[in-house]
Design an enzyme around this catalytic site. Structure first.
Site, mmCIF file in Angstrom:
data_model
loop_
_atom_site.group_PDB
_atom_site.id
_atom_site.type_symbol
_atom_site.label_atom_id
_atom_site.label_comp_id
_atom_site.label_asym_id
_atom_site.label_seq_id
_atom_site.Cartn_x
_atom_site.Cartn_y
_atom_site.Cartn_z
ATOM 1 N N SER A 1 37.237 48.336 10.682
ATOM 2 C CA SER A 1 36.470 47.339 9.930
ATOM 3 C C SER A 1 35.563 46.581 10.891
ATOM 4 O O SER A 1 35.995 46.179 11.976
ATOM 5 C CB SER A 1 37.410 46.364 9.215
ATOM 6 O OG SER A 1 36.680 45.287 8.656
ATOM 7 N N SER A 2 34.338 46.343 10.454
ATOM 8 C CA SER A 2 33.407 45.540 11.248
ATOM 9 C C SER A 2 33.827 44.080 11.302
ATOM 10 O O SER A 2 33.369 43.315 12.162
ATOM 11 C CB SER A 2 32.003 45.633 10.641
ATOM 12 O OG SER A 2 31.977 45.033 9.349
ATOM 13 N N LYS B 1 36.886 36.936 -7.929
ATOM 14 C CA LYS B 1 36.994 37.066 -6.476
ATOM 15 C C LYS B 1 35.655 36.871 -5.788
ATOM 16 O O LYS B 1 35.580 36.340 -4.675
ATOM 17 C CB LYS B 1 37.574 38.437 -6.115
ATOM 18 C CG LYS B 1 37.940 38.604 -4.642
ATOM 19 C CD LYS B 1 38.646 39.922 -4.425
ATOM 20 C CE LYS B 1 39.302 39.957 -3.053
ATOM 21 N NZ LYS B 1 38.358 39.925 -1.946
ATOM 22 N N ARG C 1 39.202 52.440 -3.142
ATOM 23 C CA ARG C 1 38.033 52.519 -4.019
ATOM 24 C C ARG C 1 37.496 53.930 -4.165
ATOM 25 O O ARG C 1 36.880 54.258 -5.192
ATOM 26 C CB ARG C 1 36.928 51.585 -3.501
ATOM 27 C CG ARG C 1 37.226 50.121 -3.743
ATOM 28 C CD ARG C 1 36.130 49.229 -3.211
ATOM 29 N NE ARG C 1 36.424 47.821 -3.503
ATOM 30 C CZ ARG C 1 35.784 46.805 -2.951
ATOM 31 N NH1 ARG C 1 34.805 47.026 -2.074
ATOM 32 N NH2 ARG C 1 36.107 45.568 -3.261
ATOM 33 N N ASP D 1 30.187 48.663 0.057
ATOM 34 C CA ASP D 1 30.346 47.941 -1.207
ATOM 35 C C ASP D 1 29.412 48.444 -2.293
ATOM 36 O O ASP D 1 29.539 48.034 -3.458
ATOM 37 C CB ASP D 1 30.129 46.440 -0.993
ATOM 38 C CG ASP D 1 31.328 45.764 -0.342
ATOM 39 O OD1 ASP D 1 32.398 46.399 -0.255
ATOM 40 O OD2 ASP D 1 31.192 44.609 0.093
ATOM 41 N N GLY E 1 39.893 39.611 2.409
ATOM 42 C CA GLY E 1 39.965 40.375 3.643
ATOM 43 C C GLY E 1 39.143 39.807 4.776
ATOM 44 O O GLY E 1 39.636 39.654 5.906
#
Length: 441
Positions: A175-176, A421, A353, A322, A101
């Site tokens: 999103s930042s 990942k 998530r 996260d 992403g």
């Protein structure tokens, strides 16, 4: 993978563990973008070599005039910029960034700054994730961006060219990463045109990641400074340093801190501390609030599990999305309810998530509820039960729920290879930790 429960003797020994962490994924991606903007050869040291960063490096290598060589043995990348006239040429074919992403959003502005036409695509899930904020920001600057699939999503075709205007605006509420992408792009513009102001509109989510971008740019010698709550002035110009060092990954650190919180004992991490720009270091203080003992310096973190039971808390993790999965699993072993709020953004990650956390906690026997932007974990004292945890092809689901497997025999992790990942050596470090704690794999 199944892990047996901790023995009494292991707790008596007060285990001590020092994990070998990979380089920061976030900082490696930023370092690669900065290195690609500097003429000549730039090395990125201490770098993460994982699926996301290797794919980004491969995509950079496809631009005309840029080349990237990976040195996995030395945890490094060598980036060469030999662009005539300063701008790279567009790749000869589509760029497939996989499921990455952050690199996908950085590539939007990189393609807009290249000469020619670039197509960017990725996995099915990445092509479902929102890209409209970046697309609209580029269009507002006169760039041509065509979605070839669903509106506001990859795949996109971008025709590079010089932007119009010196005050750029980008929606920061989704999103930042879009704000970071525009900041990096501002540095790539013509110095003679003067400074560029980048403004994040709306509620800027995950603000520490933008602060991390600004810190990385300044360390590399780019002139950037905040001039308002969500506005930065960037003086275009190449990075000044020929080598960019990447510190250990704070997100990766969280799993080992979580193990100490659940099992007791001590975990120490060197090379990462209170001086870090990585927002995920903040999990240390959250675990301290739950009852862990913390000793932190600018370059080191040590955390010891609680003497008694962990305490449930209510905490806002908007700035540390996260860390939600790690904390949710730790909370399963706490006394009392834990509520994590302001985390709607979690639904737009590699998987939903927020839903995955609630669903998999219930699967292992831990009562959990989800709302539009919150997650509640309410252990009933019976502890987790054996089950096979679905990972949704999401590395963070796999690593977070592996912590429950340390304390409950019979919990298994489906598709453990998905950790590649961001942390290819995770299971090796996990096995080292299990041995130190006296649990059996």
């Amino acid at each position: 993978m199944t892990v047996a429960s901790t023995t009494t003797s292991a707790r008596t020994r007060s285990p001590f563990f020092e994990p070998r962490l990979p380089g920061s994924k976030s900082l490696t991606n930023r370092a690669l973008a900065l290195a690609a903007a500097r003429s000549g050869t730039t090395s990125v040291t201490g770098a993460l070599h994982a699926d996301d960063t290797v794919r980004f490096a491969d995509c950079i290598d496809r631009f005309g005039g840029l080349s990237v060589q990976a040195d996995t043995a030395r945890a490094a990348f060598r980036v060469e910029n030999a662009c005539a006239g300063g701008r790279p040429g567009a790749p000869g074919g589509p760029l497939d960034i996989g499921a990455a992403g952050t690199p996908a959003r950085f590539l939007l502005s990189m393609a807009a700054d290249a000469d020619g036409e670039t197509t960017i695509t990725g996995t099915r899930r990445l092509c479902e994730r929102p890209m409209a904020s970046g697309i609209e920001a580029l269009r507002a600057l006169g760039r041509r961006v065509d979605e070839t699939g669903n509106p506001g999503c990859l795949p996109v075709r971008i025709v590079g060219g010089r932007p119009t205007g010196a005050h750029w605006r980008v929606d920061g509420s989704v999103s930042s990463q879009f704000t970071s992408s525009m900041l990096l792009s501002a540095a790539r513009q013509e110095p003679a045109d003067g400074p560029v102001h980048v403004e994040a509109t709306g509620n800027l989510v995950s603000r520490p990641y933008v602060d991390m971008t600004v810190a990385a740019m300044r360390t590399a010698g780019v002139d950037v400074a905040p001039v308002g709550p969500q506005i930065w002035r960037v003086q275009p110009g190449q990075p000044a340093v020929a080598s960019i060092a990447v510190e250990p990954d704070a997100s990766a650190m969280s799993y080992f801190l979580g193990a100490a919180a659940i099992l007791g004992g001590t975990v120490r991490v060197s090379g990462l501390g209170t001086a870090s720009a990585q927002g995920d270091v903040g999990l240390v203080r959250v675990l301290e609030e739950m009852g862990c003992a913390v000793a932190a310096t600018p370059g080191e973190i040590e955390l010891r599990g609680p003497e008694g039971a962990l305490r449930g808390i209510e905490v806002d993790l908007e700035t540390m999305p996260d860390m939600v999965l790690t904390l949710a699993v730790v909370a399963a072993f706490a006394k009392g309810r834990t509520k994590i709020v302001n985390i709607a953004n979690l639904r737009l990650k590699e998987c939903d998530r927020l839903h995955a956390a609630a669903e998999e906690l219930r699967r292992i026997g831990i009562p959990a509820r989800e709302g539009p932007d919150w997650l509640e974990i309410a252990p009933d004292g019976t502890g987790p039960r054996p089950a096979s945890v679905h990972t949704y092809d999401d590395h963070r689901v796999a690593m977070a729920f592996s912590l429950a497997a340390l304390a409950c025999p019979g919990i298994t992790i489906e598709d453990p290879a998905c950790v590649a990942k961001s942390f290819p050596d995770y299971w090796r470090e996990y096995a080292r930790l299990a041995k130190v704690y006296g649990v059996g794999l």
